[in-house]
Design an enzyme around this catalytic site. Structure first.
Site, PDB file in Angstrom:
ATOM      1  N   THR A  99       0.897  -1.167   0.000  1.00  0.00           N
ATOM      2  CA  THR A  99       0.000   0.000   0.000  1.00  0.00           C
ATOM      3  C   THR A  99       0.922   1.200   0.000  1.00  0.00           C
ATOM      4  O   THR A  99       2.083   1.067   0.366  1.00  0.00           O
ATOM      5  CB  THR A  99      -0.881  -0.003   1.284  1.00  0.00           C
ATOM      6  OG1 THR A  99      -1.948  -0.926   1.119  1.00  0.00           O
ATOM      7  CG2 THR A  99      -1.482   1.349   1.613  1.00  0.00           C
ATOM      8  N   ILE A 155     -13.187  -4.828   0.005  1.00  0.00           N
ATOM      9  CA  ILE A 155     -12.743  -3.468   0.322  1.00  0.00           C
ATOM     10  C   ILE A 155     -11.849  -3.526   1.547  1.00  0.00           C
ATOM     11  O   ILE A 155     -12.215  -4.126   2.562  1.00  0.00           O
ATOM     12  CB  ILE A 155     -13.959  -2.545   0.580  1.00  0.00           C
ATOM     13  CG1 ILE A 155     -14.835  -2.475  -0.685  1.00  0.00           C
ATOM     14  CG2 ILE A 155     -13.505  -1.159   1.016  1.00  0.00           C
ATOM     15  CD1 ILE A 155     -16.176  -1.793  -0.467  1.00  0.00           C
ATOM     16  N   ASP A 158      -8.889  -1.553   4.302  1.00  0.00           N
ATOM     17  CA  ASP A 158      -8.932  -0.494   5.316  1.00  0.00           C
ATOM     18  C   ASP A 158      -8.564   0.884   4.769  1.00  0.00           C
ATOM     19  O   ASP A 158      -8.961   1.902   5.337  1.00  0.00           O
ATOM     20  CB  ASP A 158      -7.961  -0.822   6.451  1.00  0.00           C
ATOM     21  CG  ASP A 158      -6.527  -0.930   5.929  1.00  0.00           C
ATOM     22  OD1 ASP A 158      -6.321  -1.636   4.908  1.00  0.00           O
ATOM     23  OD2 ASP A 158      -5.621  -0.311   6.510  1.00  0.00           O
ATOM     24  N   THR A 188      -0.620   0.314   6.685  1.00  0.00           N
ATOM     25  CA  THR A 188      -0.427  -0.759   5.708  1.00  0.00           C
ATOM     26  C   THR A 188      -0.403  -2.095   6.445  1.00  0.00           C
ATOM     27  O   THR A 188       0.170  -2.195   7.531  1.00  0.00           O
ATOM     28  CB  THR A 188       0.866  -0.571   4.888  1.00  0.00           C
ATOM     29  OG1 THR A 188       1.079  -1.757   4.117  1.00  0.00           O
ATOM     30  CG2 THR A 188       2.081  -0.317   5.768  1.00  0.00           C
ATOM     31  N   GLY A 189      -1.027  -3.097   5.851  1.00  0.00           N
ATOM     32  CA  GLY A 189      -1.089  -4.416   6.482  1.00  0.00           C
ATOM     33  C   GLY A 189      -2.436  -5.037   6.188  1.00  0.00           C
ATOM     34  O   GLY A 189      -3.215  -4.484   5.414  1.00  0.00           O
ATOM     35  N   LYS A 190      -2.700  -6.174   6.800  1.00  0.00           N
ATOM     36  CA  LYS A 190      -3.940  -6.899   6.507  1.00  0.00           C
ATOM     37  C   LYS A 190      -5.134  -6.042   6.919  1.00  0.00           C
ATOM     38  O   LYS A 190      -5.458  -5.906   8.101  1.00  0.00           O
ATOM     39  CB  LYS A 190      -3.921  -8.235   7.249  1.00  0.00           C
ATOM     40  CG  LYS A 190      -4.980  -9.201   6.794  1.00  0.00           C
ATOM     41  CD  LYS A 190      -4.616  -9.815   5.450  1.00  0.00           C
ATOM     42  CE  LYS A 190      -5.776 -10.440   4.700  1.00  0.00           C
ATOM     43  NZ  LYS A 190      -6.474 -11.527   5.291  1.00  0.00           N
ATOM     44  N   GLY A 191      -5.797  -5.447   5.909  1.00  0.00           N
ATOM     45  CA  GLY A 191      -6.783  -4.407   6.142  1.00  0.00           C
ATOM     46  C   GLY A 191      -7.947  -4.807   7.029  1.00  0.00           C
ATOM     47  O   GLY A 191      -8.491  -3.982   7.755  1.00  0.00           O
TER      48      GLY A 191
END
Ligand code: ASP
Length: 321
Positions: A176, A205, A207, A227-230
């Site tokens: 991201t 969708i 985060d 940034t990361g697993k939304g």
């Protein structure tokens, strides 16, 4: 003059050295540098934090090295569905687009949604149509596709078939881009843009476009881009949580951000990182993975970029040939 500050990220993950060829690492760092320069030029000219974060994110959206805009991840149908958000800490104005397929720079569309003052979020074909109506660049979906993302999708499908998806490298999975800034008027802003993650379900969708999850800014407190697993950033309302910890508990920016990344998200065992700037110009960039593409500017204007522990002074960074 009040302090100004700028920090950016280009996604976090394991980012094994072998994931990219040496010239790709150099080019990615150089693009982080160009992003910082674009944002900082706005701030030093007396421009707004909003303009600065938008300018910084546009550079990373245009770069093939990050998972946003050109070079975005492909979903399970082999298509791009792009998410982006921007927020103005002065009045909590915010705009976002989600599931966009044809907007060259989704962050510009998020800004246009914000300026139109009607909706905070627009999704899917309506977001594309809105961007076209606002006069933004519209492209064929193939513009976003790079060979690396096509290969990453095939690799993820192979992992999925073999039941080894958890072992896929982070470079194959996600990323991201984002920026946070404080301008000389004391206004904070945050912007985030992403392709989500490789092989994500169609219509998923993340985060990044959710205000308070992956993107948030409030004057007097902080601006955050994650940034990361939304899914977990949404569930923990990560960006807003950091602002709340600071506002209600009086925690420092660094403590609040670190607690959310290293404690709240820990039980989920996910990769996570963020950049944040405080109302005093403090900057923090915590992450729980091996690396995170990131960059920041010191008050005097010295710029630094990094992917892992080693930090590079932009002034001495090798430029791509
Ligand atoms: N946060 C992004 C999403 O879940 C992906 C990432 O930053 O790696 O869409």
């Amino acid at each position: 003059m009040n302090p100004t500050a700028l920090a950016i990220h280009g996604g976090c993950g394991v980012m094994a050295r072998l994931d990219l060829a040496e010239d790709e690492w150099i080019a990615a760092r150089a693009d982080l540098g160009r992003s910082l320069e674009a944002g900082w030029a706005v701030l030093t000219a007396g421009g707004s934090a909003l303009d600065a974060v938008e300018a910084a994110v546009v550079v990373m959206e245009d770069s093939p090295h990050f998972n946003a805009g050109h070079g975005a991840a492909l979903n399970t149908d082999g298509e791009h569905e792009l998410d982006a958000a921007i927020m103005n800490g002065a009045d909590l104005a915010a705009g976002s687009v989600t599931l966009a397929r044809r907007i060259r720079n989704p962050i510009r569309a998020a800004r246009a949604v914000m300026e139109a003052q009607e909706a905070v979020m627009l999704g899917g074909p309506a977001a594309d149509a809105f961007a076209a109506g606002a006069g933004l660049d519209i492209v064929e979906p193939s513009y976003f596709t790079t060979e690396r993302r096509v290969a990453a999708l095939s690799a993820m499908k192979r992992h999925q078939a073999a039941g080894t998806a958890a072992k896929a490298s982070e470079a194959e999975k996600h990323g991201t881009v984002g920026a946070v800034a404080l301008d000389s008027a004391g206004t904070l802003a945050a912007a985030t843009s992403t392709g989500g993650y490789t092989n994500k379900p169609a219509g998923r969708i993340g985060d990044s476009p959710i205000i308070g999850a992956g993107t948030y800014a409030r004057n007097g407190v902080c601006a955050v881009s994650g940034t990361g697993k939304g899914e977990y950033f949404i569930r923990h309302a990560v960006a807003h949580e950091i602002a709340s910890r600071m506002a209600y508990l009086g925690e420092s920016l660094e403590d609040a951000a670190s607690k959310v990344i290293h404690q709240d998200l820990k039980p989920h065992d996910i990769g996570a990182g963020l950049v944040a700037v405080g109302a005093d110009g403090a900057i923090t960039a915590p992450y729980n993975t091996d690396g995170m593409f990131r960059g920041w500017v010191l008050p005097g204007g010295r710029m630094f970029v990094a992917s892992h522990a080693e930090v590079f002074d932009l002034a001495t960074l090798p430029r791509p040939r």
